[in-house]
Design an enzyme around this catalytic site. Structure first.
Site, short mmCIF file in Angstrom:
data_model
loop_
_atom_site.label_atom_id
_atom_site.label_comp_id
_atom_site.label_asym_id
_atom_site.label_seq_id
_atom_site.Cartn_x
_atom_site.Cartn_y
_atom_site.Cartn_z
N LYS A 83 47.15 43.97 40.22
CA LYS A 83 45.69 44.04 40.30
C LYS A 83 45.12 44.11 38.89
O LYS A 83 45.49 44.98 38.09
CB LYS A 83 45.25 45.25 41.12
CG LYS A 83 45.65 45.17 42.58
CD LYS A 83 45.38 46.45 43.32
CE LYS A 83 43.94 46.55 43.80
NZ LYS A 83 43.74 47.73 44.68
N ILE A 84 44.23 43.20 38.61
CA ILE A 84 43.58 43.11 37.30
C ILE A 84 42.07 43.21 37.52
O ILE A 84 41.52 42.54 38.40
CB ILE A 84 43.91 41.77 36.62
CG1 ILE A 84 45.43 41.59 36.45
CG2 ILE A 84 43.18 41.65 35.29
CD1 ILE A 84 46.06 42.47 35.42
#
Length: 215
Positions: A83-84
């Site tokens: 997750k960015i």
């Protein structure tokens, strides 16, 4: 539509996985911290339970830090995606990671514009946060519908994860909106299976069976 569990609680993951309905898991640092465990230890155990995608979050704010964390997280298990956050630095990280073959989930998305940028950068998944949009008076599910419509129109392969779901109707609405995935808190998943008429029906069948079992 696939169902993911939004948790880091391995007991809950095992329970729902046994139902045969679980396709993946999403986590974040807040969820992991509730379990009082290290990120790596938690992810390793989850990966031993779930064969589908597992989202783990990078916490760095700069592109190089995100990439460094992503490589480390992705090395834990082959089904982990990273997750960015939706920032300029995050977009740059997603673009480079996608070229390395590391799957990403662009998180904290609140508009179709942001989702379109995430897809253009090469994100595997994009996570619009429905409940948080509702909290500020916006229509979170309308944003999901808009993103799905745009992705379908242009044949974009990025999958839409309806996130920040607060109740069972959110799951139904996500399915009707065309989301590829709904990531659901444990409490909401449990409520999805419940209905008072089901309970009444079971009691009635048991009562009637008692009348005939010795005949």
């Amino acid at each position: 539509m696939k169902l993911f569990l939004d948790t880091a609680n391995v007991d809950h993951i095992r329970e729902i996985n046994e139902w045969g309905v679980l396709s993946g898991v999403t986590t974040n640092p807040s969820l992991v911290s509730k379990e009082g465990r290290s990120m790596r230890e938690c992810l390793e155990e989850i990966a031993g339970i779930v064969s589908g995608p597992i989202s783990a979050e990078a916490v760095s704010q700069d592109t190089e830090g995100m990439i460094r964390e992503a490589r480390e997280l992705a090395s834990i298990a082959e089904n982990i995606n990273v997750k960015i956050p939706m920032t300029p630095q995050g977009l740059a990280a997603v673009s480079r990671l996608s070229k390395e073959g590391i799957k990403t989930n662009m998180t904290l998305v609140f508009s179709a514009n942001q989702a379109l940028l995430a897809a253009a950068a090469g994100a595997t998944f994009v996570s619009p946060f429905v409940g948080r949009l509702d909290d500020i008076g916006n229509n979170g599910m309308a944003v999901v519908e808009e993103i799905v419509d745009i992705f379908d129109t242009y044949g974009l392969t990025t999958q839409v994860i309806a996130a920040s779901l607060r109740h069972p109707m959110h799951v139904v609405q996500a399915a009707r909106a065309g989301a590829h995935i709904a990531t659901v808190p444990y409490e909401v998943m449990v409520r999805m299976v419940q209905h008072p008429l089901t309970d009444i029906g079971i009691r009635k069948f048991l009562e009637d069976y008692e009348k005939i079992k010795d005949l």
